[in-house]
Write an enzyme that holds these catalytic residues in place. Structure first.
Site, PDB file in Angstrom:
ATOM      1  N   SER A  68       0.817  -1.220   0.000  1.00 52.22           N
ATOM      2  CA  SER A  68       0.000   0.000   0.000  1.00 52.22           C
ATOM      3  C   SER A  68       0.851   1.271   0.000  1.00 52.22           C
ATOM      4  CB  SER A  68      -0.909   0.005   1.223  1.00 52.22           C
ATOM      5  OG  SER A  68      -1.821  -1.059   1.129  1.00 52.22           O
ATOM      6  N   GLU A  70       3.284   1.886  -1.776  1.00 54.64           N
ATOM      7  CA  GLU A  70       3.617   2.224  -3.166  1.00 54.64           C
ATOM      8  C   GLU A  70       2.397   2.686  -3.971  1.00 54.64           C
ATOM      9  OE1 GLU A  70       4.941  -0.646  -1.718  1.00 54.64           O
ATOM     10  OE2 GLU A  70       6.929   0.240  -1.509  1.00 54.64           O
ATOM     11  N   LEU A  93      -4.400  -2.923   4.694  1.00 57.66           N
ATOM     12  CA  LEU A  93      -3.412  -2.792   5.765  1.00 57.66           C
ATOM     13  C   LEU A  93      -3.970  -3.417   7.028  1.00 57.66           C
ATOM     14  CD1 LEU A  93      -2.440   0.794   4.776  1.00 57.66           C
ATOM     15  CD2 LEU A  93      -0.746  -0.979   5.219  1.00 57.66           C
ATOM     16  N   SER A  97       2.067  -5.448  15.383  1.00 58.73           N
ATOM     17  CA  SER A  97       2.392  -5.075  16.759  1.00 58.73           C
ATOM     18  C   SER A  97       3.352  -3.889  16.834  1.00 58.73           C
ATOM     19  CB  SER A  97       2.998  -6.292  17.471  1.00 58.73           C
ATOM     20  OG  SER A  97       4.069  -6.779  16.704  1.00 58.73           O
ATOM     21  N   HIS A 100       4.299   0.423  12.211  1.00 61.20           N
ATOM     22  CA  HIS A 100       4.329   0.418  10.748  1.00 61.20           C
ATOM     23  C   HIS A 100       2.970   0.770  10.140  1.00 61.20           C
ATOM     24  CE1 HIS A 100       7.932  -0.895   8.596  1.00 61.20           C
ATOM     25  NE2 HIS A 100       7.159  -0.904   7.532  1.00 61.20           N
ATOM     26  N   ARG A 139     -14.753  -7.251   5.288  1.00 62.99           N
ATOM     27  CA  ARG A 139     -14.876  -6.067   4.429  1.00 62.99           C
ATOM     28  C   ARG A 139     -14.591  -6.379   2.963  1.00 62.99           C
ATOM     29  NH1 ARG A 139     -14.626  -5.175   9.288  1.00 62.99           N
ATOM     30  NH2 ARG A 139     -15.435  -3.319  10.346  1.00 62.99           N
TER      31      ARG A 139
HETATM   32  C1  DLZ Z   1       5.712  -3.535   5.390  1.00 64.54           C
HETATM   33  C2  DLZ Z   1       4.239  -3.731   5.263  1.00 64.54           C
HETATM   34  C3  DLZ Z   1       3.497  -4.148   6.376  1.00 64.54           C
HETATM   35  C4  DLZ Z   1       4.101  -4.384   7.703  1.00 64.54           C
HETATM   36  N1  DLZ Z   1       2.178  -4.365   6.285  1.00 64.54           N
HETATM   37  C5  DLZ Z   1       1.554  -4.150   5.091  1.00 64.54           C
HETATM   38  C6  DLZ Z   1       0.150  -4.359   4.979  1.00 64.54           C
HETATM   39  O1  DLZ Z   1      -0.570  -4.804   5.894  1.00 64.54           O
HETATM   40  N2  DLZ Z   1      -0.426  -4.071   3.786  1.00 64.54           N
HETATM   41  C7  DLZ Z   1       0.274  -3.583   2.704  1.00 64.54           C
HETATM   42  O2  DLZ Z   1      -0.323  -3.299   1.657  1.00 64.54           O
HETATM   43  N3  DLZ Z   1       1.618  -3.409   2.803  1.00 64.54           N
HETATM   44  C8  DLZ Z   1       2.264  -3.683   3.946  1.00 64.54           C
HETATM   45  N4  DLZ Z   1       3.624  -3.517   4.042  1.00 64.54           N
HETATM   46  C9  DLZ Z   1       4.409  -3.228   2.830  1.00 64.54           C
HETATM   47  C10 DLZ Z   1       4.567  -1.742   2.493  1.00 64.54           C
HETATM   48  O3  DLZ Z   1       3.343  -1.200   2.038  1.00 64.54           O
HETATM   49  C11 DLZ Z   1       5.639  -1.552   1.393  1.00 64.54           C
HETATM   50  O4  DLZ Z   1       5.312  -2.322   0.273  1.00 64.54           O
HETATM   51  C12 DLZ Z   1       7.047  -1.963   1.863  1.00 64.54           C
HETATM   52  O5  DLZ Z   1       7.386  -1.290   3.033  1.00 64.54           O
HETATM   53  C13 DLZ Z   1       8.102  -1.635   0.760  1.00 64.54           C
HETATM   54  O6  DLZ Z   1       8.153  -0.224   0.520  1.00 64.54           O
END
Ligand code: DLZ
Length: 170
Positions: A68, A70, A93, A97, A100, A139
Protein backbone atom coordinates in the site's frame (compact mmCIF):
# COMPACT_ATOMS: atom_id res chain seq x y z
CA UNK A 1 -33.54 -11.60 13.07
CA UNK A 2 -31.93 -14.59 14.76
CA UNK A 3 -29.37 -14.18 17.53
CA UNK A 4 -26.55 -15.07 15.12
CA UNK A 5 -27.52 -13.00 12.07
CA UNK A 6 -25.79 -9.70 11.35
CA UNK A 7 -27.36 -6.62 12.93
CA UNK A 8 -29.03 -4.10 10.63
CA UNK A 9 -26.58 -1.40 9.56
CA UNK A 10 -27.29 2.04 8.08
CA UNK A 11 -23.66 2.55 6.97
CA UNK A 12 -22.49 2.76 3.36
CA UNK A 13 -23.29 4.79 0.25
CA UNK A 14 -26.15 4.37 -2.18
CA UNK A 15 -25.02 4.32 -5.83
CA UNK A 16 -25.46 7.51 -7.89
CA UNK A 17 -28.90 7.72 -9.53
CA UNK A 18 -27.46 7.57 -13.07
CA UNK A 19 -24.31 6.28 -14.73
CA UNK A 20 -25.25 7.57 -18.18
CA UNK A 21 -22.13 7.85 -20.35
CA UNK A 22 -20.13 5.23 -18.43
CA UNK A 23 -19.37 3.34 -21.66
CA UNK A 24 -17.05 6.23 -22.67
CA UNK A 25 -14.97 6.04 -19.49
CA UNK A 26 -11.48 4.61 -19.09
CA UNK A 27 -10.78 3.42 -15.56
CA UNK A 28 -7.55 2.21 -13.94
CA UNK A 29 -7.07 -0.07 -10.96
CA UNK A 30 -3.78 -0.17 -9.06
CA UNK A 31 -3.64 -2.78 -6.33
CA UNK A 32 -1.10 -3.80 -3.70
CA UNK A 33 -0.02 -7.44 -3.49
CA UNK A 34 0.03 -7.72 0.32
CA UNK A 35 -2.82 -9.84 1.75
CA UNK A 36 -3.62 -11.37 -1.64
CA UNK A 37 -6.80 -13.27 -0.76
CA UNK A 38 -8.49 -10.09 0.37
CA UNK A 39 -7.05 -8.02 -2.48
CA UNK A 40 -8.31 -10.47 -5.12
CA UNK A 41 -11.85 -10.24 -3.72
CA UNK A 42 -11.72 -6.44 -3.58
CA UNK A 43 -10.42 -6.15 -7.16
CA UNK A 44 -13.15 -8.53 -8.37
CA UNK A 45 -15.79 -6.58 -6.44
CA UNK A 46 -14.63 -3.35 -8.03
CA UNK A 47 -14.68 -4.91 -11.51
CA UNK A 48 -18.21 -6.20 -10.88
CA UNK A 49 -19.72 -2.79 -10.23
CA UNK A 50 -17.65 -1.05 -12.91
CA UNK A 51 -19.29 -3.51 -15.32
CA UNK A 52 -22.77 -3.04 -13.81
CA UNK A 53 -22.42 0.72 -14.17
CA UNK A 54 -21.60 0.30 -17.87
CA UNK A 55 -17.80 0.54 -18.09
CA UNK A 56 -16.49 -1.70 -20.88
CA UNK A 57 -13.93 -4.32 -19.87
CA UNK A 58 -11.58 -3.22 -22.67
CA UNK A 59 -11.54 0.26 -21.07
CA UNK A 60 -10.21 -0.99 -17.73
CA UNK A 61 -6.51 -1.43 -17.02
CA UNK A 62 -5.08 -3.14 -13.95
CA UNK A 63 -1.58 -2.87 -12.52
CA UNK A 64 -0.04 -3.92 -9.22
CA UNK A 65 2.54 -2.56 -6.77
CA UNK A 66 4.24 -4.39 -3.89
CA UNK A 67 2.34 -2.83 -0.97
CA UNK A 68 0.00 0.00 0.00
CA UNK A 69 2.92 2.34 0.59
CA UNK A 70 3.62 2.22 -3.17
CA UNK A 71 0.01 2.96 -4.18
CA UNK A 72 0.30 6.76 -4.52
CA UNK A 73 3.33 6.47 -6.79
CA UNK A 74 1.73 3.62 -8.73
CA UNK A 75 -1.42 5.68 -9.32
CA UNK A 76 0.61 8.75 -10.31
CA UNK A 77 2.57 6.68 -12.85
CA UNK A 78 -0.54 5.07 -14.25
CA UNK A 79 -2.18 8.47 -14.72
CA UNK A 80 0.91 9.85 -16.44
CA UNK A 81 1.21 6.88 -18.81
CA UNK A 82 -2.45 6.34 -19.74
CA UNK A 83 -5.39 8.51 -20.63
CA UNK A 84 -7.75 7.63 -17.77
CA UNK A 85 -10.85 9.20 -16.22
CA UNK A 86 -10.37 7.75 -12.72
CA UNK A 87 -8.19 5.30 -10.84
CA UNK A 88 -9.11 3.01 -7.93
CA UNK A 89 -6.21 2.34 -5.52
CA UNK A 90 -6.72 -0.94 -3.68
CA UNK A 91 -4.78 -2.15 -0.64
CA UNK A 92 -5.34 -3.85 2.70
CA UNK A 93 -3.41 -2.79 5.76
CA UNK A 94 -3.71 -5.09 8.75
CA UNK A 95 -2.42 -3.76 12.07
CA UNK A 96 0.58 -5.56 13.51
CA UNK A 97 2.39 -5.07 16.76
CA UNK A 98 4.53 -2.10 15.70
CA UNK A 99 3.87 1.43 14.42
CA UNK A 100 4.33 0.42 10.75
CA UNK A 101 0.58 0.28 10.18
CA UNK A 102 -0.06 3.83 11.37
CA UNK A 103 2.71 5.33 9.22
CA UNK A 104 1.73 3.48 6.06
CA UNK A 105 -1.98 4.28 6.53
CA UNK A 106 -1.34 7.96 7.00
CA UNK A 107 1.17 8.34 4.15
CA UNK A 108 -0.74 6.33 1.60
CA UNK A 109 -4.00 8.16 2.34
CA UNK A 110 -2.36 11.58 2.09
CA UNK A 111 -0.41 10.51 -0.99
CA UNK A 112 -3.51 9.38 -2.85
CA UNK A 113 -5.39 12.57 -2.06
CA UNK A 114 -2.39 14.59 -3.23
CA UNK A 115 -2.21 12.70 -6.53
CA UNK A 116 -5.94 13.31 -7.10
CA UNK A 117 -5.74 17.04 -6.40
CA UNK A 118 -2.44 17.55 -8.28
CA UNK A 119 -3.57 15.66 -11.38
CA UNK A 120 -7.24 16.76 -11.16
CA UNK A 121 -8.24 13.14 -11.72
CA UNK A 122 -10.47 11.21 -9.33
CA UNK A 123 -8.56 8.71 -7.23
CA UNK A 124 -10.78 6.34 -5.27
CA UNK A 125 -9.57 5.34 -1.81
CA UNK A 126 -9.76 1.57 -1.84
CA UNK A 127 -7.56 0.85 1.15
CA UNK A 128 -8.91 -1.19 4.03
CA UNK A 129 -7.25 -0.33 7.33
CA UNK A 130 -8.25 -3.03 9.76
CA UNK A 131 -7.23 -4.32 13.16
CA UNK A 132 -7.62 -8.03 12.42
CA UNK A 133 -7.58 -10.49 9.52
CA UNK A 134 -11.21 -11.26 10.35
CA UNK A 135 -12.19 -7.64 9.72
CA UNK A 136 -10.35 -7.71 6.39
CA UNK A 137 -12.24 -10.84 5.28
CA UNK A 138 -15.57 -9.29 6.32
CA UNK A 139 -14.88 -6.07 4.43
CA UNK A 140 -13.99 -8.04 1.33
CA UNK A 141 -17.20 -10.09 1.64
CA UNK A 142 -15.31 -13.39 2.03
CA UNK A 143 -15.79 -14.29 5.71
CA UNK A 144 -17.54 -17.47 4.54
CA UNK A 145 -17.01 -19.26 7.85
CA UNK A 146 -19.42 -16.80 9.48
CA UNK A 147 -23.21 -16.56 9.07
CA UNK A 148 -22.69 -13.30 7.24
CA UNK A 149 -19.65 -13.20 4.89
CA UNK A 150 -19.68 -9.38 5.11
CA UNK A 151 -19.78 -6.69 2.46
CA UNK A 152 -17.31 -6.39 -0.38
CA UNK A 153 -16.20 -2.75 -0.29
CA UNK A 154 -14.88 -3.10 -3.82
CA UNK A 155 -18.52 -2.81 -4.94
CA UNK A 156 -18.70 0.71 -3.50
CA UNK A 157 -15.34 1.67 -5.03
CA UNK A 158 -16.40 0.67 -8.55
CA UNK A 159 -19.52 2.83 -8.34
CA UNK A 160 -17.57 5.70 -6.76
CA UNK A 161 -15.04 5.59 -9.62
CA UNK A 162 -17.75 5.85 -12.28
CA UNK A 163 -19.61 8.63 -10.48
CA UNK A 164 -16.46 10.70 -10.00
CA UNK A 165 -15.13 9.99 -13.49
CA UNK A 166 -18.40 11.23 -14.99
CA UNK A 167 -18.18 14.41 -12.88
CA UNK A 168 -14.63 15.06 -14.16
CA UNK A 169 -15.27 13.95 -17.77
CA UNK A 170 -14.49 16.54 -20.42
C1 DLZ B 1 5.71 -3.53 5.39
C2 DLZ B 1 4.24 -3.73 5.26
C3 DLZ B 1 3.50 -4.15 6.38
C4 DLZ B 1 4.10 -4.38 7.70
N1 DLZ B 1 2.18 -4.36 6.29
C5 DLZ B 1 1.55 -4.15 5.09
C6 DLZ B 1 0.15 -4.36 4.98
O1 DLZ B 1 -0.57 -4.80 5.89
N2 DLZ B 1 -0.43 -4.07 3.79
C7 DLZ B 1 0.27 -3.58 2.70
O2 DLZ B 1 -0.32 -3.30 1.66
N3 DLZ B 1 1.62 -3.41 2.80
C8 DLZ B 1 2.26 -3.68 3.95
N4 DLZ B 1 3.62 -3.52 4.04
C9 DLZ B 1 4.41 -3.23 2.83
C10 DLZ B 1 4.57 -1.74 2.49
O3 DLZ B 1 3.34 -1.20 2.04
C11 DLZ B 1 5.64 -1.55 1.39
O4 DLZ B 1 5.31 -2.32 0.27
C12 DLZ B 1 7.05 -1.96 1.86
O5 DLZ B 1 7.39 -1.29 3.03
C13 DLZ B 1 8.10 -1.64 0.76
O6 DLZ B 1 8.15 -0.22 0.52
Amino acid sequence: MTATSAPHSIKGPVPAPSFEGAERLRIGIVHARWNKEVIDALVNGTLETLGKAGVLSENIIIESVPGSWELPFGVQMMLSQHNLDAVVAIGTLIKGSTMHFEYICESSFHGLQRVALDTRKPVILGILTVLTEEQALQRAGIAHHLDDPGHNHGHDWGYAAVEMALKAYK
